[in-house]
Design a protein around this motif. Structure first.
Motif, PDB file in Angstrom:
ATOM      1  N   PHE A   7       0.801  -1.303  -0.107  1.00 17.09           N
ATOM      2  CA  PHE A   7      -0.091  -0.216   0.206  1.00 17.09           C
ATOM      3  C   PHE A   7       0.670   1.318  -0.178  1.00 17.09           C
ATOM      4  O   PHE A   7       0.648   2.173  -0.732  1.00 17.09           O
ATOM      5  CB  PHE A   7      -0.939   0.002   1.170  1.00 17.09           C
ATOM      6  CG  PHE A   7      -2.367  -0.803   1.140  1.00 17.09           C
ATOM      7  CD1 PHE A   7      -2.861  -1.185  -0.149  1.00 17.09           C
ATOM      8  CD2 PHE A   7      -2.713  -1.546   2.307  1.00 17.09           C
ATOM      9  CE1 PHE A   7      -3.970  -2.017  -0.231  1.00 17.09           C
ATOM     10  CE2 PHE A   7      -3.973  -2.330   2.312  1.00 17.09           C
ATOM     11  CZ  PHE A   7      -4.139  -2.768   1.052  1.00 17.09           C
ATOM     12  N   ALA A   8       1.926   1.405   0.881  1.00 16.56           N
ATOM     13  CA  ALA A   8       2.787   2.500   0.739  1.00 16.56           C
ATOM     14  C   ALA A   8       3.352   2.625  -0.453  1.00 16.56           C
ATOM     15  O   ALA A   8       3.483   3.812  -1.061  1.00 16.56           O
ATOM     16  CB  ALA A   8       3.805   2.211   1.912  1.00 16.56           C
ATOM     17  N   THR A   9       3.951   1.657  -0.971  1.00 12.55           N
ATOM     18  CA  THR A   9       4.687   1.719  -2.439  1.00 12.55           C
ATOM     19  C   THR A   9       3.703   2.325  -3.386  1.00 12.55           C
ATOM     20  O   THR A   9       3.878   3.101  -4.143  1.00 12.55           O
ATOM     21  CB  THR A   9       5.084   0.522  -2.735  1.00 12.55           C
ATOM     22  OG1 THR A   9       6.093  -0.319  -1.970  1.00 12.55           O
ATOM     23  CG2 THR A   9       5.974   0.368  -4.273  1.00 12.55           C
ATOM     24  N   MET A  10       2.301   1.944  -3.440  1.00 17.79           N
ATOM     25  CA  MET A  10       1.382   2.358  -4.327  1.00 17.79           C
ATOM     26  C   MET A  10       1.096   3.836  -4.079  1.00 17.79           C
ATOM     27  O   MET A  10       0.934   4.556  -5.097  1.00 17.79           O
ATOM     28  CB  MET A  10       0.152   1.535  -4.263  1.00 17.79           C
ATOM     29  CG  MET A  10       0.185   0.097  -4.729  1.00 17.79           C
ATOM     30  SD  MET A  10      -1.237  -0.903  -4.872  1.00 17.79           S
ATOM     31  CE  MET A  10      -2.115  -0.442  -3.459  1.00 17.79           C
ATOM     32  N   LEU A  11       0.889   4.215  -2.739  1.00 14.28           N
ATOM     33  CA  LEU A  11       0.512   5.639  -2.557  1.00 14.28           C
ATOM     34  C   LEU A  11       1.885   6.497  -3.015  1.00 14.28           C
ATOM     35  O   LEU A  11       1.792   7.576  -3.529  1.00 14.28           O
ATOM     36  CB  LEU A  11       0.487   5.827  -1.057  1.00 14.28           C
ATOM     37  CG  LEU A  11       0.063   6.997  -0.493  1.00 14.28           C
ATOM     38  CD1 LEU A  11      -1.113   7.586  -1.332  1.00 14.28           C
ATOM     39  CD2 LEU A  11      -0.107   6.964   0.977  1.00 14.28           C
ATOM     40  N   GLN A  12       3.078   5.950  -2.710  1.00 15.77           N
ATOM     41  CA  GLN A  12       4.380   6.976  -3.140  1.00 15.77           C
ATOM     42  C   GLN A  12       4.347   7.166  -4.699  1.00 15.77           C
ATOM     43  O   GLN A  12       4.490   7.956  -5.048  1.00 15.77           O
ATOM     44  CB  GLN A  12       5.600   6.077  -2.784  1.00 15.77           C
ATOM     45  CG  GLN A  12       6.848   6.871  -2.938  1.00 15.77           C
ATOM     46  CD  GLN A  12       8.028   6.330  -2.547  1.00 15.77           C
ATOM     47  OE1 GLN A  12       8.034   5.077  -1.783  1.00 15.77           O
ATOM     48  NE2 GLN A  12       9.190   6.752  -2.653  1.00 15.77           N
ATOM     49  N   ALA A  13       3.954   5.810  -5.525  1.00 12.14           N
ATOM     50  CA  ALA A  13       4.105   5.934  -6.969  1.00 12.14           C
ATOM     51  C   ALA A  13       2.912   6.976  -7.299  1.00 12.14           C
ATOM     52  O   ALA A  13       3.273   7.786  -8.460  1.00 12.14           O
ATOM     53  CB  ALA A  13       3.816   4.720  -7.477  1.00 12.14           C
ATOM     54  N   LYS A  14       1.601   7.076  -6.656  1.00 12.98           N
ATOM     55  CA  LYS A  14       0.726   7.840  -6.905  1.00 12.98           C
ATOM     56  C   LYS A  14       1.093   9.379  -6.889  1.00 12.98           C
ATOM     57  O   LYS A  14       0.860  10.146  -7.538  1.00 12.98           O
ATOM     58  CB  LYS A  14      -0.541   7.559  -6.374  1.00 12.98           C
ATOM     59  CG  LYS A  14      -1.500   8.457  -6.764  1.00 12.98           C
ATOM     60  CD  LYS A  14      -2.893   8.023  -5.924  1.00 12.98           C
ATOM     61  CE  LYS A  14      -3.978   8.860  -6.368  1.00 12.98           C
ATOM     62  NZ  LYS A  14      -5.305   9.016  -5.494  1.00 12.98           N
ATOM     63  N   GLU A  15       1.803   9.476  -5.674  1.00 16.91           N
ATOM     64  CA  GLU A  15       2.362  10.954  -5.357  1.00 16.91           C
ATOM     65  C   GLU A  15       3.212  11.492  -6.089  1.00 16.91           C
ATOM     66  O   GLU A  15       3.396  12.617  -6.341  1.00 16.91           O
ATOM     67  CB  GLU A  15       2.742  11.001  -3.851  1.00 16.91           C
ATOM     68  CG  GLU A  15       1.521  10.883  -3.001  1.00 16.91           C
ATOM     69  CD  GLU A  15       2.021  10.814  -1.416  1.00 16.91           C
ATOM     70  OE1 GLU A  15       3.226  10.643  -1.271  1.00 16.91           O
ATOM     71  OE2 GLU A  15       1.392  10.803  -0.639  1.00 16.91           O
ATOM     72  N   GLU A  16       4.113  10.595  -6.926  1.00 24.17           N
ATOM     73  CA  GLU A  16       5.264  11.116  -7.745  1.00 24.17           C
ATOM     74  C   GLU A  16       4.795  11.299  -9.206  1.00 24.17           C
ATOM     75  O   GLU A  16       5.570  11.908  -9.929  1.00 24.17           O
ATOM     76  CB  GLU A  16       6.146   9.827  -7.698  1.00 24.17           C
ATOM     77  CG  GLU A  16       7.235   9.528  -6.368  1.00 24.17           C
ATOM     78  CD  GLU A  16       7.897   8.479  -6.653  1.00 24.17           C
ATOM     79  OE1 GLU A  16       7.935   7.700  -7.485  1.00 24.17           O
ATOM     80  OE2 GLU A  16       8.714   8.390  -5.500  1.00 24.17           O
ATOM     81  N   LYS A  17       3.603  11.110  -9.340  1.00 29.96           N
ATOM     82  CA  LYS A  17       2.897  11.545 -10.830  1.00 29.96           C
ATOM     83  C   LYS A  17       2.552  12.783 -10.806  1.00 29.96           C
ATOM     84  O   LYS A  17       2.432  13.618 -10.132  1.00 29.96           O
ATOM     85  CB  LYS A  17       1.619  10.511 -11.064  1.00 29.96           C
ATOM     86  CG  LYS A  17       1.959   8.956 -11.426  1.00 29.96           C
ATOM     87  CD  LYS A  17       0.779   8.315 -11.802  1.00 29.96           C
ATOM     88  CE  LYS A  17       1.319   6.976 -12.203  1.00 29.96           C
ATOM     89  NZ  LYS A  17       0.121   6.265 -13.064  1.00 29.96           N
TER      90      LYS A  17
END
Length: 77
Positions: free
Chosen positions: A67-77
């Motif tokens: 979940f943390a990895t997916m959230l970080q990837a979303k924030e980096e977009k």
């Protein structure tokens, strides 16, 4: 789509209630639907305020990391 998330039990309250830690947030949940016995520090899957099942600690930690990895990837977009 429904989302159930791992939560760690940190205390038991009156009745079939428990206090859990969900990513640093404390929330009271119901254990009424849970068939397994649980203890302090056990992980459970929580959906809309109800523990649905007990979860192995390694799987819980991996799911939270995902979940943390997916959230970080979303924030980096």
């Amino acid at each position: 789509m429904c989302l159930a998330i791992p939560a760690q039990i940190i205390a038991f309250n009156e009745g079939k209630q428990a206090l859990v830690n969900i990513g640093g947030v404390r929330k009271e949940i119901s254990l009424a639907l849970l068939k397994e016995d649980v203890n302090i520090d056990d992980y459970v899957i929580v959906h809309v305020g109800f523990a649905l099942s007990k979860l192995d600690e390694a799987k819980a930690r991996q799911t939270l990391a995902d979940f943390a990895t997916m959230l970080q990837a979303k924030e980096e977009k």
